[in-house]
Design a protein around this motif. Structure first.
Motif, PDB file in Angstrom:
ATOM      1  N   ALA A  11      -5.902   0.382  10.271  1.00 12.71           N
ATOM      2  CA  ALA A  11      -5.081   1.795  10.377  1.00 12.71           C
ATOM      3  C   ALA A  11      -5.716   2.647   8.996  1.00 12.71           C
ATOM      4  CB  ALA A  11      -3.558   1.516  10.286  1.00 12.71           C
ATOM      5  N   PRO A  12      -6.010   3.922   9.023  1.00  5.09           N
ATOM      6  CA  PRO A  12      -6.242   4.690   7.776  1.00  5.09           C
ATOM      7  C   PRO A  12      -5.455   4.532   6.880  1.00  5.09           C
ATOM      8  CG  PRO A  12      -5.862   6.053   9.799  1.00  5.09           C
ATOM      9  CD  PRO A  12      -5.908   4.769  10.216  1.00  5.09           C
ATOM     10  N   ASP A  13      -3.960   4.567   7.035  1.00  4.36           N
ATOM     11  CA  ASP A  13      -3.258   4.491   5.999  1.00  4.36           C
ATOM     12  C   ASP A  13      -2.636   3.102   5.672  1.00  4.36           C
ATOM     13  OD1 ASP A  13      -2.051   3.792   8.429  1.00  4.36           O
ATOM     14  OD2 ASP A  13      -0.216   5.204   8.024  1.00  4.36           O
ATOM     15  N   TYR A  14      -3.618   2.031   6.093  1.00  8.72           N
ATOM     16  CA  TYR A  14      -3.173   0.705   5.720  1.00  8.72           C
ATOM     17  C   TYR A  14      -3.219   0.314   4.260  1.00  8.72           C
ATOM     18  CZ  TYR A  14      -3.295  -4.300   5.112  1.00  8.72           C
ATOM     19  OH  TYR A  14      -3.000  -5.775   4.784  1.00  8.72           O
ATOM     20  N   ASP A  15      -1.852  -0.082   3.664  1.00 12.89           N
ATOM     21  CA  ASP A  15      -1.572  -0.439   2.276  1.00 12.89           C
ATOM     22  C   ASP A  15      -1.341  -1.672   1.967  1.00 12.89           C
ATOM     23  OD1 ASP A  15      -0.328  -0.634  -0.091  1.00 12.89           O
ATOM     24  OD2 ASP A  15      -0.015   1.657  -0.110  1.00 12.89           O
TER      25      ASP A  15
END
Length: 252
Positions: A71-75
């Motif tokens: 996911a592009p917003d993976y933190d």
């Protein structure tokens, strides 16, 4: 530092075959392939494998893990914080169950008495956690966080007698619903009896019962594959039949 697939397998406990599978599905690619043909894994791949194993421990499928990690917003930090919260909850459940078993052994030996409430400590929390994992998001979206929390608090306070009543109601509901489906009329006596049993079962767990809530659940059962699978195990077509019967019951 780099690891070959065999060395990474020894380090992590993940078999070389599983590592090859992870590579094949794009979940964990090696950093490079050596001229000898060995897959080589670096620090980033080792960290990713750790995260994969953490998600697996929490019950995620490999497909879902891949989506999460890509996911592009993976933190990463937030992911570990969520893992930590879930692990603390898991430890609390295990501690409660260990205490339950310890007390049960002592009670069996006649060394102490065990109250009815104590006999069910841990099991109710496990049920809550399972429901939250499977249905939590949908139910919160539909009925709100406060309603879910009130329902959870109510469930944890159930007595043994109330819990046993819910199980008997569930069995009676399934038996009556199956017979009503054979009769074929959602507005018929058996179908409406099944709906009343369903209402009684709901009231054990959800003290703020309303007809609107009951109607909403009927629609959710049909729309959600997990609910549909549960009720269709009673008999094929049972989910839609129950939904139709609930509509008659709640509008009468």
């Amino acid at each position: 530092m780099e690891y070959s697939s065999n060395k990474l397998s020894n380090l992590s406990g993940v078999s070389p075959r599983a590592l090859r599978h992870y590579d094949g599905i794009g979940l964990l690619k090696p950093a490079r392939v050596a001229p000898s043909g060995y897959r080589m894994y670096g620090p980033d791949e080792v960290s990713r494998l750790q995260q994969i194993l953490l998600y697996k421990e929490l019950g995620f499928s490999l497909a879902d893990i891949k989506k999460l990690l890509e996911a592009p917003d993976y933190d990463r930090e937030q992911t570990f914080l969520r893992h930590l919260t879930e692990l603390h909850k898991k430890r609390e459940r295990l501690d409660t169950l260990i205490e339950n078993v310890t007390k049960s052994i002592a009670a069996t030996r006649g060394e102490q008495n065990m109250t009815d409430k104590e006999k069910f400590e841990g099991f109710k929390q496990t049920l809550l956690d399972e429901n939250e994992q499977i249905y939590g998001e949908e139910l919160r979206d539909k009925y709100g966080t406060q309603a879910m929390e009130e329902s959870g608090a109510h469930l944890k306070g159930l007595t043994q007698a109330q819990y046993e009543k819910s199980e008997q109601l569930r069995c009676d509901l399934e038996e009556t619903l199956k017979a009503a489906l054979s009769a074929g009329d959602p507005a018929g006596e058996l179908a409406q009896q099944a709906c009343d049993l369903h209402r009684q079962w709901l009231c054990v767990f959800y003290p703020n019962y309303s007809k609107a809530y009951h109607l909403g659940l009927g629609e959710m059962y049909v729309a959600d594959a997990r609910f549909r699978a549960y009720y269709d195990k009673i008999a094929p077509g049972c989910t839609e039949f129950l939904r139709d019967a609930i509509q008659v019951y709640c509008k009468s």
